[in-house]
Design a protein around this motif. Structure first.
Motif, mmCIF file in Angstrom:
data_model
loop_
_atom_site.group_PDB
_atom_site.id
_atom_site.type_symbol
_atom_site.label_atom_id
_atom_site.label_comp_id
_atom_site.label_asym_id
_atom_site.label_seq_id
_atom_site.Cartn_x
_atom_site.Cartn_y
_atom_site.Cartn_z
ATOM 1 N N ARG A 52 -35.091 24.856 -29.492
ATOM 2 C CA ARG A 52 -34.079 25.148 -30.511
ATOM 3 C C ARG A 52 -34.713 25.230 -31.893
ATOM 4 O O ARG A 52 -34.395 26.121 -32.688
ATOM 5 N N HIS A 53 -35.617 24.306 -32.189
ATOM 6 C CA HIS A 53 -36.323 24.359 -33.470
ATOM 7 C C HIS A 53 -37.099 25.668 -33.598
ATOM 8 O O HIS A 53 -37.114 26.290 -34.673
ATOM 9 N N SER A 77 -36.449 28.536 -32.200
ATOM 10 C CA SER A 77 -35.519 29.651 -32.433
ATOM 11 C C SER A 77 -34.980 29.638 -33.857
ATOM 12 O O SER A 77 -34.595 30.686 -34.397
ATOM 13 N N ASP A 78 -34.974 28.462 -34.482
ATOM 14 C CA ASP A 78 -34.537 28.353 -35.877
ATOM 15 C C ASP A 78 -35.616 28.805 -36.852
ATOM 16 O O ASP A 78 -35.350 28.931 -38.047
ATOM 17 N N GLY A 87 -38.468 21.374 -40.061
ATOM 18 C CA GLY A 87 -37.059 21.097 -39.806
ATOM 19 C C GLY A 87 -36.856 19.618 -39.532
ATOM 20 O O GLY A 87 -37.752 18.799 -39.765
ATOM 21 N N GLY A 105 -32.391 22.077 -41.805
ATOM 22 C CA GLY A 105 -33.235 23.251 -42.015
ATOM 23 C C GLY A 105 -33.295 23.731 -43.449
ATOM 24 O O GLY A 105 -33.674 24.877 -43.712
#
Length: 425
Positions: free
Chosen positions: A194-195, A197-198, A165, A142
Motif C-alpha cells: 500500500r505504501h 502504491s502511494d 510515509g 503522506g
C-alpha cells in the motif's frame, strides 16, 4: 547548455529574454572559491571552480581550467575566502514535527493544512542551511510525499525529499498515531504494498520502541520479530524500495541486520537501561554493508545535560566504537524531535569532531556516504562531472573545522541557486 537558477522578483538574470517571468530562468553558472571539496578520491582543490548547466555539473576542478570552459558572460559567484562542497544530505528528519517540546502532541492535534504549512517552512530552513537532500522517515497521512512533489514541481523552496510515509509500527506502538499500525506478517506485507502504491521512496519500520510514545514499548524493547522484519524487507525489495529500521535495542538491531534492512537508525545498543554493544552484530553490520544513522541532534550538548553527562558520554562512545569496527556511519539529526531544529544540521557535526572524527570524514558522512546509503550516489553526494548540481558554499575552510559549515553563503540545488537570508541583498 543552460542552467536553471531561481529568481524571486529580482531584475532579469543575465541572458534572460525580455519579459521572462521572474520565477525561473535558464542560464549557465560558474561558482569559484578558494577551496573546492569534492568528496571524491581526487581530494580537495585549492582555487577551485564548478561550472553547471541545466541541473548538472559540467566541470569541476582548478579555477583556471574550469573558467576557460565557461562561455563569455556566464553568470558567476566568486568566494575567494570560501569553500565549495557538495550539498549536505540529512538522512533522518521528520518534517511533520516542529522540534518543540510539544512536537508529538501538536502532530496529533493539528489539521493537515496547518501541518503542511509548517512542514513547508521547515523545508525552506533546511535548504537555507545548506541541506539539498533529506530523507523523511515518518509523517502523518503522506504529507511529506505531498511536500516532496510540491518541491520537485518548483511550487515550494526546499531540499529534495525522499519520504517513507507513516512508519510501520505495532498496534499502540511507537508513533502509532502517524497511521502505520500493522499486526502480523500478512498485514506487514500488505502495508508495504500500500505504501508503494502511494508513491513512497522507502519503507520505515519501528523495529523497537522509543522514548516519545507513552504506553508503547520502551527504547530497548523489540516490537517486531526477525521474521516480521524480513517480511517487510522482502516485500519492499521486490518493489524496489529500501528499508530503514528504527532500532535502539541491541536485540532489535540484531533482528534488523539479520533480516536484511538497508539502514539502521539510532543503533543505540540498549538492553534494558544498560549500554550493550555486541561485537558479533557490529561485525555483521559491517560485513553486510548496512549503513547506520546514529541521529545526532544539533542540541546534543543540552541533551547530554538532560540525560546526564556520564550516560551521554557512554552512548556517544558508540560512534567511534562502530567506526573502528568498519560500520558505515552517515549523518542525520532526527530533526523535528524536541530540540532537534531544522536550520542547524552542521551543529550536530561538532560531536563527531570532539570524538576524534576528522572534518573531512564528517563531510563525507554527510555527502558521499549519505548518498550511497540512500541509493542516490549515482546522482548526487559528490562534485563530479555529470552529477546533479547540488552545491554548498561556506565561509572559511571546513577541513580545518566543521564550524565553517554553519556559515552558508550560497546553496545550489539541482542547478537552482539560493542565497541564504543572512546573505541576501
Amino acid at each position: 547548455m543552460t542552467l536553471k537558477i531561481e529568481s524571486r522578483g529580482d531584475a532579469p538574470a543575465t541572458g534572460a529574454p525580455a519579459g521572462t517571468p521572474p520565477k525561473e530562468r535558464f542560464v549557465e553558472m560558474l561558482v569559484t572559491a578558494g577551496l573546492l571539496v569534492t568528496a571524491t578520491d581526487a581530494g580537495p582543490v585549492r582555487d577551485g571552480a564548478v561550472l553547471t548547466g541545466g541541473d548538472l555539473i559540467l566541470a569541476a576542478g582548478p579555477r583556471e581550467r574550469v573558467e576557460a570552459l565557461a562561455p563569455p558572460g556566464t553568470p558567476r559567484h566568486d568566494f575567494p575566502d570560501g569553500t565549495i562542497l557538495p550539498g549536505l544530505i540529512n538522512c533522518h528528519v521528520h518534517l511533520v514535527f516542529d522540534a518543540s517540546m510539544e512536537a508529538m502532541t501538536n502532530v496529533q492535534e493539528t489539521d493537515d493544512l496547518t501541518l503542511f504549512l509548517g512542514m513547508a517552512d521547515r523545508a525552506r530552513r533546511l535548504l537555507d542551511s545548506g541541506v539539498t537532500t533529506v530523507r523523511d522517515l515518518g509523517d502523518r497521512g503522506g504529507l511529506a510525499l505531498r511536500l516532496r512533489d510540491a518541491v520537485s514541481q518548483g511550487l515550494l523552496r526546499g531540499p529534495r525529499v525522499l519520504a517513507s510515509g507513516p512508519p510501520l509500527t505495532v498496534p499502540g506502538g511507537h508513533c502509532w498515531y502517524l497511521g502505520g499500525e500493522v499486526d502480523g506478517v500478512a498485514a506487514i506485507r500488505e502495508a508495504v504494498r500500500r505504501h508503494a502504491s502511494d508513491g513512497v521512496d522507502l519503507i520505515k519500520m519501528m523495529v523497537t520502541g522509543g522514548q516519545t510514545t507513552k504506553g508503547g514499548a520502551g527504547m530497548s524493547e523489540s516490537q517486531f520479530t526477525t521474521e516480521e522484519v524480513r517480511a517487510a524487507v522482502e516485500e519492499a525489495h521486490a518493489l524496489g524500495l529500501r528499508v530503514a529500521a528504527h532500532a535502539h535495542g541491541t536485540e532489535g538491531i540484531a533482528s534488523a541486520v539479520a533480516a536484511g534492512v538497508d539502514t539502521i537508525e539510532h543503533c543505540t545498543w540498549l538492553t534494558g537501561d544498560a549500554y550493550d554493544p555486541r561485537e558479533d552484530v557490529a561485525a555483521l553490520i559491517a560485513a553486510e554493508g548496512v549503513h547506520v544513522c546514529p541521529t545526532t541532534s544539533p542540541g546534543w550538548r543540552a541533551m547530554a545535560r538532560w540525560i546526564g553527562e556520564e550516560r551521554a558520554a557512554l552512548l556517544q562512545s558508540r560512534l567511534p566504537w562502530m567506526r573502528d569496527r568498519g560500520v558505515r556511519l552517515v549523518m542525520g539529526t532526527d530533526a523535528g524531535l524536541p530540540g532537534s531544529v531544522f536550520d542547524d544540521f552542521a551543529g550536530s557535526f561538532s560531536l563527531y569532531e570532539e570524538l576524534g572524527f576528522s572534518p573531512a570524514r564528517i563531510i563525507e558522512m554527510a555527502t558521499a556516504d549519505a548518498a550511497e546509503a540512500l541509493g542516490i550516489a549515482a546522482e548526487t553526494g559528490r562534485i563530479a562531472d555529470g552529477l546533479r548540481a547540488d552545491l554548498l558554499v561556506v565561509d572559511g575552510d571546513p577541513l580545518a573545522g566543521v564550524e565553517a559549515l554553519r556559515r552558508p553563503r550560497l546553496v545550489v540545488k539541482g542547478g537552482v541557486a539560493h542565497v541564504p537570508p543572512a546573505h541576501a541583498e
